[in-house]
Design a protein around this motif. Structure first.
Motif, PDB file in Angstrom:
ATOM      1  N   LYS A  50     -24.947   5.808  -3.617  1.00  0.00           N
ATOM      2  CA  LYS A  50     -25.389   6.128  -4.979  1.00  0.00           C
ATOM      3  C   LYS A  50     -24.416   5.548  -6.015  1.00  0.00           C
ATOM      4  N   TYR A  51     -24.972   4.754  -6.929  1.00  0.00           N
ATOM      5  CA  TYR A  51     -24.197   4.237  -8.056  1.00  0.00           C
ATOM      6  C   TYR A  51     -23.844   5.402  -8.972  1.00  0.00           C
ATOM      7  N   ILE A  52     -22.537   5.561  -9.297  1.00  0.00           N
ATOM      8  CA  ILE A  52     -22.177   6.666 -10.189  1.00  0.00           C
ATOM      9  C   ILE A  52     -21.635   6.200 -11.535  1.00  0.00           C
ATOM     10  N   GLY A  53     -21.219   4.934 -11.639  1.00  0.00           N
ATOM     11  CA  GLY A  53     -20.770   4.466 -12.937  1.00  0.00           C
ATOM     12  C   GLY A  53     -19.829   3.285 -12.855  1.00  0.00           C
ATOM     13  N   GLN A  54     -19.303   2.908 -14.047  1.00  0.00           N
ATOM     14  CA  GLN A  54     -18.467   1.714 -14.127  1.00  0.00           C
ATOM     15  C   GLN A  54     -17.538   1.760 -15.335  1.00  0.00           C
ATOM     16  N   TYR A  55     -16.510   0.937 -15.266  1.00  0.00           N
ATOM     17  CA  TYR A  55     -15.623   0.676 -16.388  1.00  0.00           C
ATOM     18  C   TYR A  55     -15.786  -0.793 -16.741  1.00  0.00           C
ATOM     19  N   THR A  56     -15.852  -1.114 -18.024  1.00  0.00           N
ATOM     20  CA  THR A  56     -15.836  -2.505 -18.459  1.00  0.00           C
ATOM     21  C   THR A  56     -14.410  -2.835 -18.853  1.00  0.00           C
ATOM     22  N   LEU A  57     -13.836  -3.852 -18.202  1.00  0.00           N
ATOM     23  CA  LEU A  57     -12.482  -4.287 -18.528  1.00  0.00           C
ATOM     24  C   LEU A  57     -12.558  -5.390 -19.561  1.00  0.00           C
ATOM     25  N   SER A  58     -11.506  -5.574 -20.302  1.00  0.00           N
ATOM     26  CA  SER A  58     -11.516  -6.491 -21.421  1.00  0.00           C
ATOM     27  C   SER A  58     -10.668  -7.730 -21.120  1.00  0.00           C
ATOM     28  N   PRO A  59     -11.255  -8.735 -20.449  1.00  0.00           N
ATOM     29  CA  PRO A  59     -10.476  -9.945 -20.185  1.00  0.00           C
ATOM     30  C   PRO A  59     -10.521 -10.888 -21.368  1.00  0.00           C
ATOM     31  N   PRO A  60      -9.744 -11.944 -21.408  1.00  0.00           N
ATOM     32  CA  PRO A  60      -8.683 -12.153 -20.429  1.00  0.00           C
ATOM     33  C   PRO A  60      -7.483 -11.267 -20.724  1.00  0.00           C
ATOM     34  N   PRO A  61      -6.623 -11.039 -19.825  1.00  0.00           N
ATOM     35  CA  PRO A  61      -6.615 -11.597 -18.480  1.00  0.00           C
ATOM     36  C   PRO A  61      -7.479 -10.770 -17.536  1.00  0.00           C
ATOM     37  N   TYR A  62      -7.885 -11.395 -16.460  1.00  0.00           N
ATOM     38  CA  TYR A  62      -8.591 -10.639 -15.434  1.00  0.00           C
ATOM     39  C   TYR A  62      -7.610  -9.700 -14.752  1.00  0.00           C
ATOM     40  N   THR A  63      -8.134  -8.664 -14.163  1.00  0.00           N
ATOM     41  CA  THR A  63      -7.324  -7.628 -13.541  1.00  0.00           C
ATOM     42  C   THR A  63      -7.612  -7.618 -12.044  1.00  0.00           C
ATOM     43  N   ALA A  64      -6.549  -7.579 -11.228  1.00  0.00           N
ATOM     44  CA  ALA A  64      -6.716  -7.449  -9.781  1.00  0.00           C
ATOM     45  C   ALA A  64      -7.039  -5.983  -9.477  1.00  0.00           C
ATOM     46  N   ILE A  65      -8.059  -5.754  -8.667  1.00  0.00           N
ATOM     47  CA  ILE A  65      -8.511  -4.402  -8.341  1.00  0.00           C
ATOM     48  C   ILE A  65      -8.320  -4.169  -6.850  1.00  0.00           C
ATOM     49  N   SER A  66      -7.667  -3.054  -6.496  1.00  0.00           N
ATOM     50  CA  SER A  66      -7.499  -2.688  -5.096  1.00  0.00           C
ATOM     51  C   SER A  66      -7.588  -1.172  -4.972  1.00  0.00           C
ATOM     52  N   VAL A  67      -7.684  -0.694  -3.742  1.00  0.00           N
ATOM     53  CA  VAL A  67      -7.758   0.742  -3.487  1.00  0.00           C
ATOM     54  C   VAL A  67      -6.606   1.116  -2.575  1.00  0.00           C
ATOM     55  N   ASP A  68      -5.889   2.193  -2.946  1.00  0.00           N
ATOM     56  CA  ASP A  68      -4.770   2.697  -2.146  1.00  0.00           C
ATOM     57  C   ASP A  68      -4.962   4.199  -1.998  1.00  0.00           C
ATOM     58  N   LYS A  70      -6.584   7.441  -2.357  1.00  0.00           N
ATOM     59  CA  LYS A  70      -7.630   7.942  -3.257  1.00  0.00           C
ATOM     60  C   LYS A  70      -7.441   7.413  -4.675  1.00  0.00           C
ATOM     61  N   HIS A  71      -6.703   6.306  -4.805  1.00  0.00           N
ATOM     62  CA  HIS A  71      -6.431   5.714  -6.112  1.00  0.00           C
ATOM     63  C   HIS A  71      -6.956   4.282  -6.175  1.00  0.00           C
ATOM     64  N   VAL A  72      -7.515   3.934  -7.327  1.00  0.00           N
ATOM     65  CA  VAL A  72      -7.880   2.547  -7.616  1.00  0.00           C
ATOM     66  C   VAL A  72      -6.720   1.976  -8.425  1.00  0.00           C
ATOM     67  N   ILE A  73      -6.188   0.849  -7.980  1.00  0.00           N
ATOM     68  CA  ILE A  73      -5.056   0.209  -8.632  1.00  0.00           C
ATOM     69  C   ILE A  73      -5.568  -0.999  -9.413  1.00  0.00           C
ATOM     70  N   LEU A  74      -5.251  -1.031 -10.704  1.00  0.00           N
ATOM     71  CA  LEU A  74      -5.629  -2.141 -11.575  1.00  0.00           C
ATOM     72  C   LEU A  74      -4.348  -2.855 -11.993  1.00  0.00           C
ATOM     73  N   ASP A  75      -4.177  -4.082 -11.545  1.00  0.00           N
ATOM     74  CA  ASP A  75      -2.995  -4.884 -11.872  1.00  0.00           C
ATOM     75  C   ASP A  75      -3.386  -6.002 -12.818  1.00  0.00           C
ATOM     76  N   SER A  76      -2.852  -5.962 -14.038  1.00  0.00           N
ATOM     77  CA  SER A  76      -3.109  -7.020 -15.003  1.00  0.00           C
ATOM     78  C   SER A  76      -2.370  -8.278 -14.561  1.00  0.00           C
ATOM     79  N   ILE A  77      -3.073  -9.377 -14.486  1.00  0.00           N
ATOM     80  CA  ILE A  77      -2.480 -10.623 -14.007  1.00  0.00           C
ATOM     81  C   ILE A  77      -1.473 -11.181 -15.011  1.00  0.00           C
ATOM     82  N   ASP A  78      -1.762 -11.084 -16.299  1.00  0.00           N
ATOM     83  CA  ASP A  78      -0.870 -11.638 -17.322  1.00  0.00           C
ATOM     84  C   ASP A  78       0.328 -10.755 -17.643  1.00  0.00           C
TER      85      ASP A  78
END
Length: 106
Positions: A50-68, A70-78
């Protein structure tokens, strides 16, 4: 608006216990009569199938997304900024990423 060659939808990971699946959606498109490509990035979250939702990120820069765990890690490339979203219960309503407020919406 986006062709398959101008969009990707990639599984970034699943939280511990498999409660949430997190996807990195990136897209590019040329607006009608536009001369410059536009693009964006979203963090898309499912609970089971089931789709529950989303976040819109504001690039640039693009953000690296990973899961650790129970946490989603967002790493800004710039900027080397790191943001952790706690998905222990549900996605946070708002989060600051790359100096912008990203709101969780459906």
């Amino acid at each position: 608006m986006c062709s398959q060659e101008n969009a990707t939808f990639v599984l970034a990971g699943r939280t511990t216990g498999g409660k949430f699946s997190v996807y990195d959606y990136r897209y590019r498109y040329l607006p009608a009569e536009g001369e410059v490509m536009h693009g964006g990035q979203k963090v898309v979250i499912f609970q089971g199938n089931k789709y529950i939702g989303q976040y819109t990120l504001s690039p640039p820069p693009y953000t690296a997304i990973s899961v650790d765990g129970k946490h989603v890690i967002l790493d800004s490339i710039d900027t080397k900024e790191r943001v952790s979203l706690d998905l222990t219960k549900e996605p946070p309503r708002e989060v600051w990423v790359n100096g912008e407020m990203a709101v969780f919406f459906r």
